[in-house]
Design a protein around this motif. Structure first.
Motif: not given
Length: 151
Positions: A20, A86, A88
């Motif tokens: 994050m 999110e 990633y």
């Protein structure tokens, strides 16, 4: 490369937080990043219901990617939707279809929970991200504008 996609567990909290934090740098909001490993642990694994859910990509016992999401329980179709907050993948592991595998896990999660849609936003400067999502078959929604109200 052998990659395992699985639901995150509390023991993954610090690794999730690290990714994050990398995402915050990538998306240029690291100065405002206020998340800690403890917040990830409490919000994602100790609250009932949790504030978020997460899939992780694991390669050689190392977490190399995350997909954080939550449910939108009420929609116009009277079916829930999923909001992907999110996605990633560590830059050292890109190009191995890890992002695609995480997205496919989210699609299965949506189907299993009777969701009719997965929603997310992409920064306008993130052309690689836009191409990635379009390659998966996603379409840009031009009908709505995003607003924010800081309180």
């Amino acid at each position: 490369m052998n990659v395992t996609i699985r639901k995150a567990e509390e023991k993954d909290s610090e690794n999730i937080w690290n990714l994050m934090k990398e995402l915050a740098v990538f998306e240029k909001y690291s100065k405002n990043f206020a998340i800690t490993p403890e917040i990830v642990k409490v919000s994602g694994f100790q609250k009932n219901p949790p504030d978020f859910y997460c899939f992780v990509a694991e390669c050689n016992e190392q977490i190399t990617g995350i997909l954080v999401y939550y449910f939108l329980p009420y929609t116009i179709q009277n079916r829930p939707a999923i909001y992907m907050k999110e996605l990633y993948v560590d830059e050292n592991y890109r190009g191995h279809k890890i992002g695609e595998q995480l997205m496919n896990a989210l699609k299965i999660e949506a189907e299993q929970n009777n969701c009719n849609q997965i929603k997310w936003t992409v920064a306008p400067w993130n052309k690689a991200g836009q191409k990635f999502y379009e390659r998966l078959g996603a379409t840009e929604n031009n009908e709505w504008l995003n607003y924010e109200w800081n309180v």
